[in-house]
Design a protein around this motif. Structure first.
Motif, PDB file in Angstrom:
ATOM      1  N   SER A  77      34.728  53.746  46.815  1.00  0.00           N
ATOM      2  CA  SER A  77      35.465  53.496  45.581  1.00  0.00           C
ATOM      3  C   SER A  77      35.319  54.698  44.659  1.00  0.00           C
ATOM      4  CB  SER A  77      34.932  52.242  44.875  1.00  0.00           C
ATOM      5  OG  SER A  77      35.439  52.149  43.554  1.00  0.00           O
ATOM      6  N   PRO A  78      36.384  55.086  43.961  1.00  0.00           N
ATOM      7  CA  PRO A  78      36.276  56.212  43.026  1.00  0.00           C
ATOM      8  C   PRO A  78      35.564  55.846  41.733  1.00  0.00           C
ATOM      9  CG  PRO A  78      38.485  55.312  42.971  1.00  0.00           C
ATOM     10  CD  PRO A  78      37.763  54.579  44.061  1.00  0.00           C
ATOM     11  N   PHE A  79      35.062  54.623  41.628  1.00  0.00           N
ATOM     12  CA  PHE A  79      34.427  54.172  40.389  1.00  0.00           C
ATOM     13  C   PHE A  79      32.924  53.946  40.536  1.00  0.00           C
ATOM     14  CE2 PHE A  79      38.791  52.458  40.506  1.00  0.00           C
ATOM     15  CZ  PHE A  79      39.327  53.168  39.447  1.00  0.00           C
ATOM     16  N   ASP A 126      41.416  57.938  47.731  1.00  0.00           N
ATOM     17  CA  ASP A 126      41.441  57.924  46.265  1.00  0.00           C
ATOM     18  C   ASP A 126      40.406  58.866  45.665  1.00  0.00           C
ATOM     19  OD1 ASP A 126      43.494  56.101  46.160  1.00  0.00           O
ATOM     20  OD2 ASP A 126      42.172  54.358  46.077  1.00  0.00           O
ATOM     21  N   ILE A 127      39.428  59.285  46.473  1.00  0.00           N
ATOM     22  CA  ILE A 127      38.422  60.240  45.997  1.00  0.00           C
ATOM     23  C   ILE A 127      38.908  61.640  46.345  1.00  0.00           C
ATOM     24  CG2 ILE A 127      36.036  61.012  46.188  1.00  0.00           C
ATOM     25  CD1 ILE A 127      35.250  58.168  46.892  1.00  0.00           C
ATOM     26  N   ARG A 242      38.226  60.332  40.460  1.00  0.00           N
ATOM     27  CA  ARG A 242      39.483  59.725  40.886  1.00  0.00           C
ATOM     28  C   ARG A 242      40.596  60.765  40.918  1.00  0.00           C
ATOM     29  NH1 ARG A 242      41.676  54.755  41.494  1.00  0.00           N
ATOM     30  NH2 ARG A 242      43.866  54.468  40.963  1.00  0.00           N
ATOM     31  N   ARG A 243      41.411  60.662  41.939  1.00  0.00           N
ATOM     32  CA  ARG A 243      42.515  61.591  42.100  1.00  0.00           C
ATOM     33  C   ARG A 243      43.597  61.325  41.060  1.00  0.00           C
ATOM     34  NH1 ARG A 243      45.260  60.456  47.745  1.00  0.00           N
ATOM     35  NH2 ARG A 243      46.907  61.719  46.849  1.00  0.00           N
TER      36      ARG A 243
END
Length: 377
Positions: A77-79, A126-127, A242-243
């Motif tokens: 996850s990007p978070f 997404d990363i 995040r991209r």
């Protein structure tokens, strides 16, 4: 982390056992099962299999079969960020994964230092990039970090990208450096921004896919050591970014234009895109067929963290669809909050505050038809 094992003889229908009689010419197969607890740090582990052999003569000998394996953590996850040094240390490990020492082998070479290795599996596109930060405690210690991609290449060619800024004096000696906090020169940490879309100055993958997903290797080593007789604890954190809207992930045509934007999680005072073509592989049409430009040519001012920097890339491949050109765009960001300092003679000096962020796009022909002399790579 115990290694449980059972052994059995052929045929497969023979019940599993922990011992057996081996006749001349027969083989005893050992099946191993590695149990990794949830608190294991994502690094390298060493174990052995102990085998006791009783011979017909009555003699008994014990053999130790060494083995090693790696454990990785996952960024899905990007978070969510991860601390790579937050695991539990098994007391039989030959070294501590979260502590460094001043013992240096090869003290006369660049490789001199105490090294640690960690593994991170990036599973989502997404990363786009991720921040690697190594922190220590002693005022006179300084660390260097390197990040390798799943293909074994550096995750970006530049300092500040896959390798933290450092200066090698020679004979195994380095300048003391760290990433400051604003205009405060001492933070006892270094930061880099490896990317999953690295290309410039490096080789592409064999498949026409630009983003590298898989297990990344994060390496931490000493540049200088504070001199304490006790091991010094350090920490390593990876924080995904995040991209925004990246350049297309699939091959494009001979002529085209695309819009893109990126966000940087720190205030930026200057952002300049640079368009280029990697010279690798050798003997290809890289940069010989395509004209490319990007606009605007720069952003100058005071921009807040995560500001959307928007660009437009245009290209034309004059050689035709059978000749592939990979267009790299490297964004040079000036981030005063992350100014790198070095120390000389007890005085701190500013070294740089520029950090590169990278993206690229495949244009024109397929991978195996871009060689000048013909034939695959």
């Amino acid at each position: 982390q115990p290694l449980s094992h059972t052994s059995r003889r052929r045929p497969p229908s023979t019940p599993q056992c922990t011992s057996g009689i081996i006749e001349p010419g027969q083989t005893l197969y050992v099946n191993g099962k590695i149990k990794v607890p949830t608190y294991a740090a994502p690094t390298v582990y060493q174990r052995y299999i102990k085998v006791t052999v009783s011979y017909p003569t009555g003699d008994t000998k014990t053999y130790y079969m060494p083995l090693s394996y790696t454990v990785y953590t996952t960024l899905s996850s990007p978070f969510t960020s991860k601390y790579l040094t937050s695991g539990y240390r098994y007391f039989r490990e030959p070294y501590t994964f979260d502590k460094i020492k001043g013992h240096n082998d090869w003290g006369w070479r660049y490789e001199a230092g105490d090294w640690r290795v960690f593994y991170v599996d990036i599973t989502t596109p997404d990363i786009w990039t991720f921040e690697v930060q190594a922190k220590w405690s002693d005022l006179y210690t300084s660390l260097i970090t390197y990040t390798l991609g799943p293909d074994g290449e550096f995750a970006g060619l530049y300092y500040g990208e896959s390798v933290s800024y450092h200066y090698y004096i020679g004979a195994g000696r380095f300048l003391w450096m760290n990433t400051g906090i604003g205009r405060t020169p001492i933070s006892r940490s270094v930061k880099t921004f490896p990317t999953t879309t690295y290309r410039y100055g490096l080789y592409p993958q064999s498949e026409p896919v630009k983003q590298r997903l898989g297990v990344y290797t994060v390496i931490v080593r000493t540049a200088t050591f504070g001199g304490s007789r006790l091991p010094e604890k350090f920490s390593v954190e990876v924080k995904p970014i995040r991209r925004g809207k990246l350049l297309p992930n699939t091959p494009q045509g001979t002529t085209g234009e695309v819009s893109t934007y990126l966000r940087i999680p720190y205030p930026v005072t200057s952002l300049t895109p640079m368009v280029g073509f990697s010279p690798y592989p050798y003997f290809t049409y890289q940069g010989m067929c395509t004209d490319a430009n990007i606009s605007p040519t720069s952003y100058q001012g005071n921009y807040r963290a995560n500001y959307p920097f928007r660009f437009r890339l245009e290209w034309e491949n004059v050689c035709g669809p059978d000749y592939r050109d990979d267009i790299s765009v490297v964004y040079a960001a000036e981030i005063p909050y992350l100014t790198v300092y070095y120390r000389y003679g007890g005085t701190y000096y500013q070294y740089t505050d520029y950090y590169p962020f990278e993206d690229w796009v495949i244009t024109a022909g397929p991978y195996f038809t871009w060689w000048i002399f013909g034939g695959p790579e």
